[in-house]
Design an enzyme around this catalytic site. Structure first.
Site, short mmCIF file in Angstrom:
data_model
loop_
_atom_site.label_atom_id
_atom_site.label_comp_id
_atom_site.label_asym_id
_atom_site.label_seq_id
_atom_site.Cartn_x
_atom_site.Cartn_y
_atom_site.Cartn_z
N SER A 242 0.85 -1.08 -0.02
CA SER A 242 0.00 -0.03 -0.05
C SER A 242 0.84 1.15 -0.11
CB SER A 242 -1.08 -0.10 1.26
OG SER A 242 -1.88 1.08 1.35
N ASP A 470 -8.62 -5.42 -5.92
CA ASP A 470 -8.22 -4.21 -5.34
C ASP A 470 -9.02 -2.97 -6.11
OD1 ASP A 470 -6.97 -1.89 -4.17
OD2 ASP A 470 -4.98 -2.92 -4.18
N HIS A 507 -8.05 -4.52 -1.08
CA HIS A 507 -6.74 -4.00 -1.02
C HIS A 507 -6.23 -4.67 0.40
CE1 HIS A 507 -3.64 -0.74 -1.15
NE2 HIS A 507 -3.99 -0.41 0.18
N ASP A 508 -6.95 -5.29 1.28
CA ASP A 508 -6.41 -5.89 2.33
C ASP A 508 -5.82 -7.02 2.09
OD1 ASP A 508 -7.00 -3.44 4.14
OD2 ASP A 508 -8.72 -4.39 5.05
#
Length: 526
Positions: A242, A470, A507-508
């Site tokens: 990230s 994502d 995204h995680d």
């Protein structure tokens, strides 16, 4: 005796509805003017006493709201929290932002920031795992996401699980039997490193919004000061996800001779409009909380309501729609109850919990500064040229500060000359030939400006990993990094994209997928 229908309409139209959930009636039903209402009312009172009493009784029944007012326990909770924080603030700052015991590097050498700000001195909070070998060649610098602390893995002094607990350790993807792992809290943060909540050595007061604007490169420069202090000339690898993936790339651009390998997961080489827009909304929500007070809320009630909403907005971008479809669907928390305007669906209760849990764990000003640094991120050559020019122009300012001739903000310049435009932005019609340009650009067609900017990474083996689910840092942005590196002459680029068949975590994924993300990192590091 019943009241005529026309008179009931008049009576209803003259009564203000105090209920928050009163039903709306079509406007045509209330077409009478005030004068007509008064005439009708006079006619009503001219009836025989018995008829008048019956009408009055029926009117009184009508005057009571048809529906009870809704309750708002979610707002009650926010108000209760504000009241509690107000009482606590009398005895000191609330809350204290910390993640537990950590190591601290203190630099007394001032740091000139990219946009001209100066930190007279600064702290970098960090933690380590593994053992640094004799020639100090096995160090890995682990970069964090926006709101993470240096606590990536448990330690003896802080046994709480870290944010990458399963990825670090003996035999793990980041193997502490082989590597000496260092993780820091970025400057601008609030978990031990110098940030807006820190004391300004010039006056002993908290920086608040007197803190200077930061960039990703400023954060990396401070981290390399720590490496200098540890005597580490060259990293075995820089690893980040990230925001950390952005910093990992920046470390190679700034210090190409000091980075042996680069791992960038779910990051980008430049911030794009969609993510800038999302972070802008989060900042606006936070800054419009009255308790934010232009950033000077320390020792008072912090802007927890704004922080909660900002976090809820961010959480929407961290996971994927398909995952939430499986996890929550359209299920309500309690189907037996009447629907409410407060959190009602399971997804709403999840977001509410995520915001509530976090709103007092992270400093609001740190969120503003760090997220803005993400927006400013651009490794293209044109942007680097602008920054290099600004830094060159400010070298005299730094020298004057070192010699004690001026303080950090006594140069006579307005450090924030931004004004709103007289006219708002308006779409302008483009010629047909221009509007059609690049509408179907292939991801392999990367800007020459970015190719030039990433050329320092030409000789650094790089792993670039993206996730198809994502939505915050879409997979095409990692593909752009990989293609740009190849165009810049890098022949050792490993590009992996995890399809939706492998991960729906959005995204995680970098926090959760030990098998695919961890496996790729372990294989690349060797």
């Amino acid at each position: 005796m019943s009241v005529p229908r026309r008179l009931l309409s008049v009576a209803r139209s003259s009564i203000p509805h105090t209920s928050r959930c009163a039903r709306r009636t079509p406007q045509s039903s209330f077409a009478f003017t005030r004068q007509q209402s008064n005439v009708a009312a006079r006619k009503l009172h001219q009836q025989a006493p018995r008829r008048a009493q019956a009408a009055t009784a029926e009117q009184e029944a009508i005057f009571e709201s048809t529906n009870p007012a809704l309750s708002f326990p979610c707002l009650d909770a926010v108000e209760s929290r504000s009241e509690t924080l107000s009482r606590r603030s009398l005895s000191g700052p609330e809350p204290s932002y910390t993640s537990g015991k950590h190591l601290n590097f203190h630099s007394k050498k001032p740091l000139l920031l990219d946009w001209g700000g100066i930190l007279p001195e600064f702290n970098v909070a960090y933690e380590t795992w593994g053992t640094l070998n004799g020639d100090k060649s096995n160090a890995i610098l682990l970069y964090t996401g926006l709101s993470a602390s240096s606590h990536a893995h448990s330690t003896e002094s802080n046994p709480q699980p870290g944010w990458w607990e399963k990825f670090i350790g003996s035999g793990k993807p980041v193997d502490t039997d082989k590597y000496f792992v260092i993780c820091t809290n970025v400057i601008g943060g609030c978990y031990g490193s110098t940030g807006p909540s820190s004391l300004d050595p010039a006056n002993g007061e908290r920086y608040a919004t007197r803190f200077p604007i930061l960039t990703m490169e400023d954060m990396v420069s401070a981290q390399f000061r720590l490496l200098d202090d540890l005597g580490i000339d060259k990293l075995y690898a820089s690893v980040g996800s990230s925001m950390g993936g952005m910093q990992s790339l920046a470390s190679g651009v700034l210090f190409p001779d000091r980075v042996g390998r680069i791992v960038s997961i779910s990051g980008c080489a430049r911030s794009h409009p969609q993510t800038i827009a999302m972070r802008h909304i989060q900042r606006q929500v936070l800054m419009t909380d009255p308790n934010w007070n232009r950033g000077f809320y320390y020792d008072n009630v912090p802007p927890h309501a704004g922080m909660k909403m900002a976090r809820e907005l961010a959480t929407v971008t961290y996971r994927s729609g398909p995952e939430w479809e499986q996890r929550f669907g359209r299920r309500r928390a309690d189907p037996s109850r009447q629907p409410a305007l407060c959190p009602d669906f399971l997804i709403e209760t999840y977001l509410d919990h995520a915001g509530e849990k976090w709103c007092l764990q992270y400093d609001a000003n740190s969120l503003l500064y760090v997220s803005k640094a993400m927006d400013l991120f651009d490794l293209g050559q044109e942007h680097r040229n602008i920054i290099n020019k600004v830094r060159h122009e400010n070298q005299g300012k730094l020298q004057a500060f070192v010699e004690g001739r001026v303080s950090g903000n006594e140069d006579g310049l307005d450090t924030c000359s931004l004004i709103l435009p007289d006219q708002p932005y308006e779409e302008k019609e483009q010629p047909a030939d221009e509007a059609s340009v690049n509408t179907e650009t292939s991801p392999s067609e990367v800007p020459e400006d970015l190719v030039a900017g990433l050329r320092p990474l030409a000789n650094i083996p790089s792993l670039v990993l993206g996730v198809a689910s994502d939505s915050l840092f879409p997979a095409w942005q990692q593909e752009e990094i990989a293609n740009t590196l190849k165009r810049a002459g890098n022949k050792h680029v490993t590009h992996i994209e995890l399809g939706k068949d492998k991960s729906l975590f959005g995204h995680d994924t970098f926090l959760l997928d030990l098998e695919n993300v961890g496996g790729a990192v372990k294989s690349f590091l060797g």
